[in-house]
Design a protein around this motif. Structure first.
Motif, PDB file in Angstrom:
ATOM      1  N   TYR A  17     -12.889   8.117 -13.518  1.00 16.65           N
ATOM      2  CA  TYR A  17     -12.761   6.794 -12.884  1.00 16.65           C
ATOM      3  C   TYR A  17     -13.424   5.718 -13.749  1.00 16.65           C
ATOM      4  O   TYR A  17     -12.846   4.645 -13.975  1.00 16.65           O
ATOM      5  N   ASN A  20     -16.730   0.862   2.552  1.00 17.83           N
ATOM      6  CA  ASN A  20     -15.302   1.007   2.891  1.00 17.83           C
ATOM      7  C   ASN A  20     -15.090   2.199   3.812  1.00 17.83           C
ATOM      8  O   ASN A  20     -14.048   2.855   3.763  1.00 17.83           O
ATOM      9  N   ASP A  44       0.858  -1.197   0.000  1.00 16.84           N
ATOM     10  CA  ASP A  44       0.000   0.000   0.000  1.00 16.84           C
ATOM     11  C   ASP A  44       0.890   1.242   0.000  1.00 16.84           C
ATOM     12  O   ASP A  44       2.038   1.197   0.456  1.00 16.84           O
TER      13      ASP A  44
HETATM   14  N1  LIG Z   1     -15.676   0.248  -2.238  1.00 19.72           N
HETATM   15  C1  LIG Z   1     -16.427   0.244  -3.320  1.00 19.72           C
HETATM   16  O1  LIG Z   1     -17.636   0.539  -3.301  1.00 19.72           O
HETATM   17  C2  LIG Z   1     -15.822  -0.160  -4.639  1.00 19.72           C
HETATM   18  C3  LIG Z   1     -16.686  -0.335  -5.725  1.00 19.72           C
HETATM   19  C4  LIG Z   1     -16.169  -0.709  -6.955  1.00 19.72           C
HETATM   20  C5  LIG Z   1     -14.794  -0.899  -7.078  1.00 19.72           C
HETATM   21  N2  LIG Z   1     -13.972  -0.709  -6.016  1.00 19.72           N
HETATM   22  C6  LIG Z   1     -12.531  -0.899  -6.231  1.00 19.72           C
HETATM   23  O2  LIG Z   1     -12.012  -1.795  -5.277  1.00 19.72           O
HETATM   24  C7  LIG Z   1     -10.636  -1.455  -5.001  1.00 19.72           C
HETATM   25  C8  LIG Z   1     -10.429  -1.310  -3.501  1.00 19.72           C
HETATM   26  O3  LIG Z   1     -11.322  -0.335  -3.010  1.00 19.72           O
HETATM   27  P1  LIG Z   1     -11.592  -0.082  -1.460  1.00 19.72           P
HETATM   28  O4  LIG Z   1     -13.027   0.164  -1.326  1.00 19.72           O
HETATM   29  O5  LIG Z   1     -10.948  -1.126  -0.632  1.00 19.72           O
HETATM   30  O6  LIG Z   1     -10.824   1.313  -1.277  1.00 19.72           O
HETATM   31  P2  LIG Z   1      -9.949   1.854  -0.080  1.00 19.72           P
HETATM   32  O7  LIG Z   1      -9.879   3.333  -0.309  1.00 19.72           O
HETATM   33  O8  LIG Z   1     -10.432   1.355   1.233  1.00 19.72           O
HETATM   34  O9  LIG Z   1      -8.508   1.211  -0.354  1.00 19.72           O
HETATM   35  C9  LIG Z   1      -7.678   1.616  -1.406  1.00 19.72           C
HETATM   36  C10 LIG Z   1      -6.225   1.554  -0.935  1.00 19.72           C
HETATM   37  O10 LIG Z   1      -5.395   1.927  -2.046  1.00 19.72           O
HETATM   38  C11 LIG Z   1      -4.311   2.666  -1.518  1.00 19.72           C
HETATM   39  N3  LIG Z   1      -3.726   3.507  -2.572  1.00 19.72           N
HETATM   40  C12 LIG Z   1      -4.224   4.646  -3.103  1.00 19.72           C
HETATM   41  N4  LIG Z   1      -3.364   5.137  -4.021  1.00 19.72           N
HETATM   42  C13 LIG Z   1      -2.330   4.298  -4.075  1.00 19.72           C
HETATM   43  C14 LIG Z   1      -1.124   4.255  -4.820  1.00 19.72           C
HETATM   44  N5  LIG Z   1      -0.814   5.220  -5.696  1.00 19.72           N
HETATM   45  N6  LIG Z   1      -0.271   3.219  -4.639  1.00 19.72           N
HETATM   46  C15 LIG Z   1      -0.582   2.235  -3.740  1.00 19.72           C
HETATM   47  N7  LIG Z   1      -1.674   2.234  -2.990  1.00 19.72           N
HETATM   48  C16 LIG Z   1      -2.540   3.238  -3.158  1.00 19.72           C
HETATM   49  C17 LIG Z   1      -4.907   3.501  -0.400  1.00 19.72           C
HETATM   50  O11 LIG Z   1      -3.908   3.924   0.517  1.00 19.72           O
HETATM   51  C18 LIG Z   1      -5.919   2.528   0.205  1.00 19.72           C
HETATM   52  O12 LIG Z   1      -5.359   1.809   1.297  1.00 19.72           O
HETATM   53  C19 LIG Z   1     -10.354  -0.197  -5.820  1.00 19.72           C
HETATM   54  O13 LIG Z   1      -9.786  -0.550  -7.045  1.00 19.72           O
HETATM   55  C20 LIG Z   1     -11.727   0.374  -6.052  1.00 19.72           C
HETATM   56  O14 LIG Z   1     -11.775   1.185  -7.211  1.00 19.72           O
HETATM   57  C21 LIG Z   1     -14.447  -0.345  -4.794  1.00 19.72           C
END
Ligand SMILES: NC(=O)c1ccc[n+]([C@@H]2O[C@H](COP(=O)([O-])OP(=O)(O)OC[C@H]3O[C@@H](n4cnc5c(N)ncnc54)[C@H](O)[C@@H]3O)[C@@H](O)[C@H]2O)c1
Length: 269
Positions: A167, A201, A48
């Motif tokens: 996005y 989240n 991360d």
């Molecule tokens: N939560 C939702 O509703 C949802 C829906 C559709 C898709 N997603 C996708 O699921 C995945 C995870 O989402 P989540 O809900 O756990 O989000 P989250 O924000 O809880 O976790 C994302 C993590 O990515 C890390 N991050 C951000 N930029 C970064 C970088 N440049 N390098 C390394 N790490 C980095 C952040 O520090 C964070 O810990 C993402 O790809 C998101 O687009 C989430």
């Protein structure tokens, strides 16, 4: 040794002996996935941008499961840091069995209201980073049995989403790319994506432009009448990495509480 597909597996979802890299694993879905995969037997690399969160998850997973973990601070938009992640994984575990490209972020960006620079940044974070890390891992994945790449896609990447133009475009490209990777990486390496619906989240979704009332309306519109939990997604990752999915590549697995199904008949309300 490869398993005989005509013989029933004693433990079809076991990840015993796997070394798995998960990006964005300090966050909600990545963190839950690290727990579930370790519980299924994998050693996990918790990567991360936020090292403190990565270390917390890695320590909690190791304590709960007894599996080996490694926390690595990686900015996935940096090729140098991606290479360092691959090197650290090989140094600790000697192999890479699976890569989960899970980093992603997007916020309310209405159509016609986004700069070229912002569009490019979103593409770099959500799409190009996964392309490049997959490229760096590929030679190592090819050496492992039932190796795979799995991608965190999004429902907004599979339907028009003009409110999240940066996005949703980037996630649509990511979903498309996962099929191209699948085509040329077999038979040694499988590649799949999970099309994720709205998952709780914590603060992150609120920062993306939603409020609680919007999230309630969203949940009510789903067939299963709730938003997902990070574990709902983590179990799908477990399946896609496992021997049970050894004949599964190039798919987009929708895990969204039935969010993509809407009645075709308009109702009065
Ligand atoms: N939560 C939702 O509703 C949802 C829906 C559709 C898709 N997603 C996708 O699921 C995945 C995870 O989402 P989540 O809900 O756990 O989000 P989250 O924000 O809880 O976790 C994302 C993590 O990515 C890390 N991050 C951000 N930029 C970064 C970088 N440049 N390098 C390394 N790490 C980095 C952040 O520090 C964070 O810990 C993402 O790809 C998101 O687009 C989430």
């Amino acid at each position: 040794m490869a398993h005989d597909p005509y013989q029933i597996l004693a433990h079809p979802f076991s990840l015993e002996g796997y070394a798995v890299i998960i990006t964005g694993a300090g966050g909600a879905i990545g963190g839950a996935t690290a727990h579930v995969l370790a519980q299924a037997g994998a050693n996990v690399v918790v990567s991360d941008l936020n090292l403190e969160n990565a270390e917390k998850v890695a320590a909690a997973v190791q304590k709960a499961t007894g599996r080996e973990t490694l926390a690595v601070r990686t900015d996935v938009t940096s090729e140098t840091e991606q290479q360092a992640l691959v090197d650290a994984t090989l140094k600790k575990f000697g192999k890479i069995t699976a890569l989960i490209n899970n980093v992603g972020w997007g916020e309310y960006t209405p159509l016609w209201d986004v700069s070229m620079d912002y569009m490019m940044k979103s593409y770099l974070l959500n799409t190009v980073s996964a392309y490049n890390l997959s490229k760096l891992c590929m030679p190592h994945l090819k050496k492992q049995e039932n190796a795979s790449i799995t991608i965190s896609g999004s429902a907004v990447g599979s339907t028009p989403s003009p409110e999240f133009i940066s996005y949703s475009n980037a996630k649509a490209a990511l979903l498309h790319m996962s099929k191209s990777i699948a085509m040329l990486s077999g038979p040694e390496v499988r590649c799949n994506a999970i099309v994720i619906g709205s998952v709780d989240n914590g603060e992150a979704t609120l920062k993306a432009g939603y409020d609680e009332a919007m999230l309630k309306r969203l949940a009510d519109a789903f067939v299963l009448k709730r938003r997902g939990t990070p574990f709902d997604i983590a179990y799908a990752f477990n399946y896609l990495l496992s021997p049970a999915a050894a004949w599964v590549t190039g798919i987009h697995l929708h895990v969204d509480g039935g969010g993509s199904y809407k009645s075709k008949m308009p109702t009065a309300d």
